[in-house]
Enzyme design. Structure first.
Site, PDB file in Angstrom:
ATOM      1  N   VAL A  11       0.168  -1.207   0.160  1.00 25.28           N
ATOM      2  CA  VAL A  11      -1.000  -0.337   0.347  1.00 25.28           C
ATOM      3  C   VAL A  11      -0.626   1.118   0.049  1.00 25.28           C
ATOM      4  O   VAL A  11      -1.301   1.798  -0.736  1.00 25.28           O
ATOM      5  CB  VAL A  11      -1.543  -0.456   1.800  1.00 25.28           C
ATOM      6  CG1 VAL A  11      -2.672   0.539   2.035  1.00 25.28           C
ATOM      7  CG2 VAL A  11      -2.009  -1.868   2.074  1.00 25.28           C
ATOM      8  N   ASP A  30       8.787   7.277   3.714  1.00 25.27           N
ATOM      9  CA  ASP A  30       9.185   5.957   4.224  1.00 25.27           C
ATOM     10  C   ASP A  30      10.542   6.093   4.903  1.00 25.27           C
ATOM     11  O   ASP A  30      11.393   6.863   4.453  1.00 25.27           O
ATOM     12  CB  ASP A  30       9.259   4.945   3.071  1.00 25.27           C
ATOM     13  CG  ASP A  30       9.085   3.515   3.551  1.00 25.27           C
ATOM     14  OD1 ASP A  30       8.088   2.877   3.177  1.00 25.27           O
ATOM     15  OD2 ASP A  30       9.948   3.038   4.321  1.00 25.27           O
ATOM     16  N   LEU A 153      -7.952  -3.015  -1.166  1.00 27.48           N
ATOM     17  CA  LEU A 153      -7.232  -3.280  -2.416  1.00 27.48           C
ATOM     18  C   LEU A 153      -6.707  -4.712  -2.396  1.00 27.48           C
ATOM     19  O   LEU A 153      -6.099  -5.129  -1.424  1.00 27.48           O
ATOM     20  CB  LEU A 153      -6.040  -2.331  -2.561  1.00 27.48           C
ATOM     21  CG  LEU A 153      -6.295  -0.831  -2.387  1.00 27.48           C
ATOM     22  CD1 LEU A 153      -4.987  -0.068  -2.504  1.00 27.48           C
ATOM     23  CD2 LEU A 153      -7.303  -0.344  -3.418  1.00 27.48           C
ATOM     24  N   LYS A 206     -13.302  -3.794   8.355  1.00 24.81           N
ATOM     25  CA  LYS A 206     -12.165  -4.349   7.630  1.00 24.81           C
ATOM     26  C   LYS A 206     -11.888  -5.796   8.049  1.00 24.81           C
ATOM     27  O   LYS A 206     -11.777  -6.694   7.206  1.00 24.81           O
ATOM     28  CB  LYS A 206     -10.933  -3.462   7.885  1.00 24.81           C
ATOM     29  CG  LYS A 206      -9.643  -4.030   7.427  1.00 24.81           C
ATOM     30  CD  LYS A 206      -9.545  -4.093   5.913  1.00 24.81           C
ATOM     31  CE  LYS A 206      -8.403  -4.979   5.483  1.00 24.81           C
ATOM     32  NZ  LYS A 206      -7.867  -4.666   4.205  1.00 24.81           N
ATOM     33  N   CYS A 262      -2.633 -10.836   4.043  1.00 23.05           N
ATOM     34  CA  CYS A 262      -3.823 -10.261   4.692  1.00 23.05           C
ATOM     35  C   CYS A 262      -4.701 -11.296   5.387  1.00 23.05           C
ATOM     36  O   CYS A 262      -4.921 -11.204   6.588  1.00 23.05           O
ATOM     37  CB  CYS A 262      -4.625  -9.484   3.665  1.00 23.05           C
ATOM     38  SG  CYS A 262      -3.647  -8.169   2.933  1.00 23.05           S
ATOM     39  N   LYS A 265      -3.142 -13.248   8.382  1.00 27.03           N
ATOM     40  CA  LYS A 265      -2.846 -12.297   9.466  1.00 27.03           C
ATOM     41  C   LYS A 265      -4.143 -11.766  10.087  1.00 27.03           C
ATOM     42  O   LYS A 265      -4.280 -11.711  11.313  1.00 27.03           O
ATOM     43  CB  LYS A 265      -2.031 -11.142   8.855  1.00 27.03           C
ATOM     44  CG  LYS A 265      -1.856  -9.911   9.687  1.00 27.03           C
ATOM     45  CD  LYS A 265      -0.895  -8.935   9.001  1.00 27.03           C
ATOM     46  CE  LYS A 265      -1.526  -8.042   7.971  1.00 27.03           C
ATOM     47  NZ  LYS A 265      -2.446  -7.020   8.451  1.00 27.03           N
TER      48      LYS A 265
HETATM   49  C1  UGA Z   1      -7.423  -9.417   0.355  1.00 31.81           C
HETATM   50  C2  UGA Z   1      -8.827  -8.849   0.111  1.00 31.81           C
HETATM   51  O1  UGA Z   1      -9.411  -9.509  -1.019  1.00 31.81           O
HETATM   52  C3  UGA Z   1      -8.777  -7.337  -0.144  1.00 31.81           C
HETATM   53  O2  UGA Z   1     -10.109  -6.843  -0.259  1.00 31.81           O
HETATM   54  C4  UGA Z   1      -8.084  -6.663   1.060  1.00 31.81           C
HETATM   55  O3  UGA Z   1      -7.968  -5.272   0.858  1.00 31.81           O
HETATM   56  C5  UGA Z   1      -6.701  -7.261   1.228  1.00 31.81           C
HETATM   57  O4  UGA Z   1      -6.815  -8.688   1.430  1.00 31.81           O
HETATM   58  C6  UGA Z   1      -6.062  -6.610   2.424  1.00 31.81           C
HETATM   59  O5  UGA Z   1      -6.545  -6.799   3.533  1.00 31.81           O
HETATM   60  O6  UGA Z   1      -5.135  -5.812   2.253  1.00 31.81           O
HETATM   61  P1  UGA Z   1      -5.385 -10.110  -1.179  1.00 31.81           P
HETATM   62  O7  UGA Z   1      -4.701 -10.586   0.051  1.00 31.81           O
HETATM   63  O8  UGA Z   1      -4.610  -9.322  -2.157  1.00 31.81           O
HETATM   64  O9  UGA Z   1      -6.675  -9.246  -0.842  1.00 31.81           O
HETATM   65  O10 UGA Z   1      -5.835 -11.428  -1.930  1.00 31.81           O
HETATM   66  P2  UGA Z   1      -7.189 -12.094  -2.437  1.00 31.81           P
HETATM   67  O11 UGA Z   1      -7.334 -11.860  -3.886  1.00 31.81           O
HETATM   68  O12 UGA Z   1      -8.324 -11.747  -1.590  1.00 31.81           O
HETATM   69  O13 UGA Z   1      -6.806 -13.630  -2.214  1.00 31.81           O
HETATM   70  C7  UGA Z   1      -6.428 -14.105  -0.921  1.00 31.81           C
HETATM   71  C8  UGA Z   1      -6.176 -15.583  -0.968  1.00 31.81           C
HETATM   72  O14 UGA Z   1      -7.375 -16.311  -1.170  1.00 31.81           O
HETATM   73  C9  UGA Z   1      -5.223 -16.036  -2.072  1.00 31.81           C
HETATM   74  O15 UGA Z   1      -4.351 -17.025  -1.580  1.00 31.81           O
HETATM   75  C10 UGA Z   1      -6.159 -16.607  -3.126  1.00 31.81           C
HETATM   76  O16 UGA Z   1      -5.553 -17.566  -3.968  1.00 31.81           O
HETATM   77  C11 UGA Z   1      -7.236 -17.217  -2.249  1.00 31.81           C
HETATM   78  N1  UGA Z   1      -8.539 -17.371  -2.925  1.00 31.81           N
HETATM   79  C12 UGA Z   1      -9.256 -16.279  -3.289  1.00 31.81           C
HETATM   80  C13 UGA Z   1      -9.039 -18.640  -3.150  1.00 31.81           C
HETATM   81  O17 UGA Z   1      -8.400 -19.669  -2.825  1.00 31.81           O
HETATM   82  N2  UGA Z   1     -10.265 -18.757  -3.751  1.00 31.81           N
HETATM   83  C14 UGA Z   1     -11.000 -17.680  -4.122  1.00 31.81           C
HETATM   84  O18 UGA Z   1     -12.121 -17.875  -4.656  1.00 31.81           O
HETATM   85  C15 UGA Z   1     -10.480 -16.418  -3.894  1.00 31.81           C
END
Ligand code: UGA
Length: 433
Positions: A11, A30, A153, A206, A262, A265
């Site tokens: 982040v 950091d 993000l 959030k 994310c 958690k």
């Molecule tokens: C997620 C949120 O999308 C962000 O908006 C947020 O800022 C971030 O967490 C955070 O809290 O910091 P991220 O963890 O990078 O982002 O990943 P995502 O792209 O959301 O995917 C999360 C999981 O869901 C992955 O394992 C992905 O493969 C899975 N996923 C996502 C699916 O299985 N199907 C989908 O249609 C979309």
């Protein structure tokens, strides 16, 4: 503006670099000396698409600097952004606030003139209040406000998301702080909805957003299970559902479960908060249970394809929790691999970016292949677990010549089924009978 960013992880670093690119003077702080010396030497500490070019550019033009000194980063800052980790407590799963509180305590003494302390880490409701209390105790005469500035993000798309946000949420309880943040986000004014809300609402937005998205994934995964039994095609179903603007077409891709640092958690932390406030968050609780079970179900599916082989050899494509990142934390792929190992399978893995991180977790329990075809060498089945572009259109004849039996279990719906079948493969795709 002069900005201090505390924490240089997934982040803090993209946020710091993005703010420098917008013309601010940024100092990233950091405690980890290795990280800071690497960044000072011009070497990035995380892989994030598009980050490197902006990092190099802004280091060269002097708009971003790196330090281990809180004083250096805070004393001249207009805004100090807290982007330190809030890892889950291993037992209760609540968000552990020790890094946030330690950073607040340390930065308090260097506040010099009116400063906005913006909490970007994902933190429980009321954290703004506790940070405010800590800073006041440390520096009673300090002139400051604490705001909540949640980040949205996605890993792998952090730079894209930074410059193209769907919305910006600002949780500010004072007009002066809100004005300061408005100045910071001036480049987005008129293009992006900037929503000013109470600090506690912002903190909740959030968690409520991440938990909702996790629930949407669990929902489509259950629908995929249903389609497999009923003979419908989940991809047609998802497309049809997504055309309804109330549902939306995003986050309807079935897979091996959601992962990353994310969603697992934050759903757990939200469930914990629900219990702490005596509120029944049954949908979130069910989502967590369903997602945990999913990894076991997926491992069972893979093992089903090799059920007659005593010590099956399984090739795995993908260890990262999703495509576009080297992050293996809470990766469904890694959890499935671990279940397969426990059940006696021999595994060879390949991931285009995440091999080093996979090795840190899996050690010598699996073999590591230098490329995707070598991973398939003499394997009884190929399991595709992470959605990397490279896996979409493999050379199927080459792949067939490597595998012992031409079987693919595609948990990300990457490989075209008809083409694979025409090339003599037996292929299983999620959500299709
Ligand atoms: C997620 C949120 O999308 C962000 O908006 C947020 O800022 C971030 O967490 C955070 O809290 O910091 P991220 O963890 O990078 O982002 O990943 P995502 O792209 O959301 O995917 C999360 C999981 O869901 C992955 O394992 C992905 O493969 C899975 N996923 C996502 C699916 O299985 N199907 C989908 O249609 C979309």
């Amino acid at each position: 503006m002069k900005i201090g960013v505390v924490g240089t992880g997934y982040v803090g670093l993209p946020t710091g670099v993005g703010l420098a690119e917008l013309g601010n003077e940024v100092i990233c702080i950091d405690k980890d000396e290795n990280k800071i010396s690497s960044l000072k030497a011009g070497k990035l500490t995380i892989f994030e698409d598009g980050l490197e070019d902006l990092f190099v550019k802004n280091v060269q033009n002097g708009r971003i600097r790196f330090t281990t000194s809180m004083q250096e980063g805070v004393e001249n800052a207009d805004i100090v952004i807290l982007a330190v980790g809030t890892p889950p407590n291993p037992i209760t799963k609540e968000a552990d606030m020790k890094y946030i509180h330690a950073a607040a305590k340390e930065l308090a003494q260097y506040i010099n003139g009116y400063t906005v302390v913006a909490v970007k880490s994902t933190v429980p409701v009321n954290t703004g209040d506790s940070v405010e209390k800590i800073i006041t105790e440390q520096h009673p005469k300090g002139e400051f406000d604490v705001v909540s500035l949640p980040e949205f993000l996605r890993e792998g798309f952090a730079i894209h998301d930074f410059f193209n946000p769907d919305r910006i949420i600002v949780g500010a309880n004072s007009t002066r702080a809100a004005q300061m943040i408005a100045k910071l986000y001036e480049p987005f004014a008129g293009k992006t909805k900037i929503l000013y809300v109470h600090r506690r609402s912002s903190e909740t937005i959030k968690y409520a957003s991440n938990a909702f998205l996790a629930m949407k994934i669990q929902y489509i995964n259950e629908m995929a299970d249903f389609c497999e039994k009923s003979g419908a095609d989940i991809y047609e179903v998802a497309q049809g559902m997504g055309l309804d603007s109330r549902i939306g077409n995003k986050f309807l891709n079935p897979g091996p479960g959601y992962g990353g640092f994310c969603f697992p958690k934050d759903t757990n932390a939200m469930a914990y908060m629900g219990r702490a406030y005596g509120v029944n968050l049954s949908l979130i609780e069910a989502t967590i249970r369903g997602n945990d079970q999913r990894k076991i179900n997926m491992a069972d599916r893979i093992l089903q394809t090799v059920k007659d082989i005593p010590e099956p050899k399984i090739a795995v494509w993908g260890t990262a929790f999703k495509g576009g990142t080297d992050d293996c934390r809470e990766s469904p792929a890694m959890q499935i691999i671990q279940i397969l190992l426990e059940r006696g399978a021999k595994i060879t893995v390949y991931d285009p970016q995440a091999m080093d991180n996979a090795r840190k977790i899996l050690g010598d329990s699996v073999a590591y292949a230098p490329d995707m075809y070598t991973a398939a060498d003499e394997a009884d089945v190929l399991a595709v677990l992470t959605e990397w572009e490279d896996f979409k259109t493999p050379d199927l004849q080459k792949l067939k010549s490597q595998l012992k039996t031409p079987k693919i279990i595609d948990l990300r719906h990457l490989i075209n089924r008809e083409t694979a079948q025409a090339n003599g493969f037996e292929i299983f795709s999620l959500g299709i009978k």
